[in-house]
Design a protein around this motif. Structure first.
Motif, short mmCIF file in Angstrom:
data_model
loop_
_atom_site.label_atom_id
_atom_site.label_comp_id
_atom_site.label_asym_id
_atom_site.label_seq_id
_atom_site.Cartn_x
_atom_site.Cartn_y
_atom_site.Cartn_z
N MET B 1 10.41 4.65 0.04
CA MET B 1 9.68 3.30 -0.27
C MET B 1 7.98 3.31 -0.12
O MET B 1 7.58 3.95 0.76
CB MET B 1 10.26 2.19 0.57
CG MET B 1 9.82 0.73 0.31
SD MET B 1 10.76 -0.37 1.45
CE MET B 1 9.72 -2.04 0.63
N ASN B 2 7.51 2.51 -0.92
CA ASN B 2 6.20 2.64 -0.73
C ASN B 2 5.77 1.63 0.47
O ASN B 2 5.94 0.45 0.59
CB ASN B 2 5.44 1.85 -2.04
CG ASN B 2 3.93 1.72 -1.99
OD1 ASN B 2 3.20 2.02 -1.02
ND2 ASN B 2 3.21 1.94 -3.31
N ARG B 3 5.17 2.22 1.45
CA ARG B 3 4.60 1.54 2.29
C ARG B 3 3.77 0.27 2.17
O ARG B 3 3.95 -0.55 2.94
CB ARG B 3 3.81 2.39 3.61
CG ARG B 3 4.67 3.43 4.39
CD ARG B 3 4.00 4.19 5.17
NE ARG B 3 3.24 5.21 4.48
CZ ARG B 3 2.28 5.88 4.57
NH1 ARG B 3 1.45 5.42 5.72
NH2 ARG B 3 1.89 7.08 3.93
N ALA B 4 3.05 0.21 1.00
CA ALA B 4 2.16 -0.89 0.79
C ALA B 4 2.95 -2.29 0.49
O ALA B 4 2.71 -3.38 0.95
CB ALA B 4 1.21 -0.48 -0.21
N LEU B 23 -5.07 -1.17 -1.31
CA LEU B 23 -4.08 -2.10 -0.87
C LEU B 23 -4.52 -3.60 -1.44
O LEU B 23 -3.54 -4.61 -1.36
CB LEU B 23 -3.89 -2.29 0.50
CG LEU B 23 -3.24 -0.81 1.10
CD1 LEU B 23 -3.04 -1.02 2.53
CD2 LEU B 23 -1.81 -0.45 0.43
N LEU B 26 -2.30 -5.80 -3.70
CA LEU B 26 -1.30 -6.53 -3.26
C LEU B 26 -1.34 -8.28 -3.48
O LEU B 26 -0.68 -8.73 -3.75
CB LEU B 26 -0.50 -6.26 -1.84
CG LEU B 26 -0.05 -4.87 -1.95
CD1 LEU B 26 0.04 -4.70 -0.45
CD2 LEU B 26 1.22 -4.98 -2.59
#
Lengths: 320, 197
Positions: B1-4, B23, B26
């Motif tokens: 999974m994308n940590r972002a 980031l 987002l």
């Protein structure tokens, strides 16, 4: 009813923009965040097949109104001209194939859409999913773009049509012409880079308006034919709609992880789709920076998209 | 999974974007649709594209000054958008006055197919549009951030960087003028449900 209710009602029917509409703004932000790398920006655009498919249309209709997921309706007009079917077998080189496509295109002169028309696009496609590392299930997207002008301003399609008529013959000049006409949208392209010429020429050759101006379409094909490293994919490519197509691609550089394919029908030379394909084996598990984290083999397909319908219709939300 | 994607709070996103600028996108994904729609209601659909992009670019460039105790970045972003909209005050007033004068809304035309031109014929809103055009820029910002962006009073104060009391006084003044233009008694502007926010 109090005055606040009246204020809230004013312009309450304003639409919420969809992802394609917001894509340009997001790219500007990402570009600023990442220091302006054009390759990164373009790759980001291509990661999602829907943005890749919408990109060409967005490029020629900056203020186009896009609507999706609307109720069924009917109506519409003829899709417009298509080049006559080729009498020849598939030519052996990309240059020969593109020259044949140019000759078929330049004889085409279609009717211009009316100011009050819309153009309707329907695409199908799939992208690699992070969870599985494989192409996801194909989905379809529909968009309606304004064909005419807004509030008396020069319409985008009219401006684009005029640009097509005046395209120069050389690849570098074509990129510069688009940059001049749309200064905020193509500034990240380097006219001297074959990959950038390929990106813009294939995207615009696929737009719904380009086939209406056959000479412009022919110039795009001939510009592609002049690019160093242009070639045919060595086997027929099945596009996202299941059609057998001829793939045109650029030979990737030693550092390139991906290459892009422009997909054309072998009989009419119509550009109907594109794919992003892994160019060489590599592993990149940086989940915040890799376009597609994971281990990949040359030939893996990362995104694929195909045009199902590109046509002008008389009403917004109408389907042909 | 994308940590972002695992990042939850806006403040955390802003804070981490100082080291990892990408980031910040987002926040765009979270709030650009709302900002775009708000800008479209004030200036038109076409202008909203640029204004949304410029709002987030401005936010990105000034993120080091973001107050990390504010978990929700919406007011901050609306404040930046309001400031940019304010620079196009003449265009906004021109649109409102056109609606007031003709009963046809040029701003609504930007998103409505002209085949449906009857939809943009909003003569019922003409007096309201005239009243909005007559408000001061500050009063109009407060009124529309409450009515169209659904910001609470404290959020409006945060967005515009003004005291809460100023928000209340501006809103009361704006509502009184609007009510007056709509033909009602301006003395009855106080609405406890609104003031209680």
């Amino acid at each position: 009813m109090d005055e606040m209710t009246k204020v809230r009602e004013l312009r309450s029917e304003a639409p919420t923009p969809d992802r394609a509409r917001l894509a340009q703004g997001r790219m500007r932000l990402v570009d600023a965040a990442e220091g302006g790398g054009s390759a990164w920006r373009m790759a980001r655009l291509r990661r999602d097949w829907r943005l890749a498919a919408a990109g060409a249309a967005l490029a020629v209709a900056a203020s186009a109104v896009i609507a999706v997921n609307v109720a069924d309706s009917s109506g519409g007009s003829d899709p417009g001209p298509r080049p006559a079917a080729s009498q020849t077998a598939r030519p052996g080189t990309a240059q020969e194939f593109l020259e044949a496509a140019a000759r078929a295109a330049e004889s085409v002169k279609g009717a211009e859409p009316r100011e009050d028309q819309w153009y309707y696009t329907k695409h199908i496609g799939a992208s690699v999913e992070r969870d599985t590392g494989e192409l996801g299930k194909s989905t379809t997207d529909e968009d309606w773009f304004t064909a005419g002008s807004q509030k008396g301003e020069e319409s985008d399609w009219t401006r684009y049509y005029a640009l097509l008529k005046g395209l120069p013959d050389d690849p570098e000049g074509i990129v510069k012409a688009y940059q001049k006409a749309y200064p905020n949208q193509f500034d990240m392209l380097d006219p001297k880079k074959p990959a950038d010429v390929f990106y813009i020429a294939q995207a615009l050759a696929r737009s719904p308006i380009t086939p209406l101006e056959g000479e412009g379409q022919a110039k795009l094909y001939r510009a592609l034919a002049k690019l160093p490293g242009i070639g045919l994919v060595d086997r027929p490519v099945t596009d996202a709609a299941g059609r057998e197509t001829v793939g045109i691609t650029l030979k990737p550089g030693p550092d390139d992880r991906y290459r892009n394919e422009m997909l054309m029908l072998p009989d009419t030379y119509q550009v109907v789709g594109s794919r992003m394909v892994v160019a060489r084996d590599f592993t990149d598990n940086n989940e915040e920076t890799a376009f597609f984290p994971g281990t990949w083999k040359a030939g893996d397909v990362m995104t694929t998209s195909a045009d199902l319908v590109l046509t002008f219709v008389d009403e917004k939300n109408a389907r042909p | 999974m994308n940590r972002a994607i695992a990042l939850e709070g806006d403040a955390e996103v802003v804070h981490r974007s100082l080291a990892q600028p990408e980031l910040f996108a987002l926040l765009y994904d979270r709030y650009a649709p709302d900002i775009h729609r708000y800008a479209a209601r004030r200036l038109g659909d076409g202008a909203a594209d640029d204004l949304t992009a410029e709002t987030f670019l401005a936010a990105f460039r000034t993120r080091s000054r973001y107050d990390l105790s504010r978990e929700n970045a919406r007011p901050w972003l609306y404040g930046i958008a309001a400031n940019l909209i304010g620079k196009q005050r003449r265009a906004e007033i021109r649109g409102l006055r056109a609606l007031a004068r003709t009963g046809t809304d040029p701003v609504a035309e930007s998103w409505v197919d002209r085949a449906d031109s009857r939809v943009v014929a909003q003569s019922a809103h003409a007096p309201l549009a005239g009243a909005l055009a007559g408000l001061s820029a500050g009063d109009r910002h407060v009124l529309l951030l409450v009515a169209w962006a659904d910001l609470s009073y404290p959020e409006v104060a945060e967005a515009l960087d003004i005291p809460l009391g100023t928000v209340r006084s501006r809103l009361n003044r704006a509502r009184r003028k609007v009510r007056s233009a709509l033909g009602a008694d301006p003395a009855f502007v106080v609405d406890t449900s609104e003031v209680a926010q």
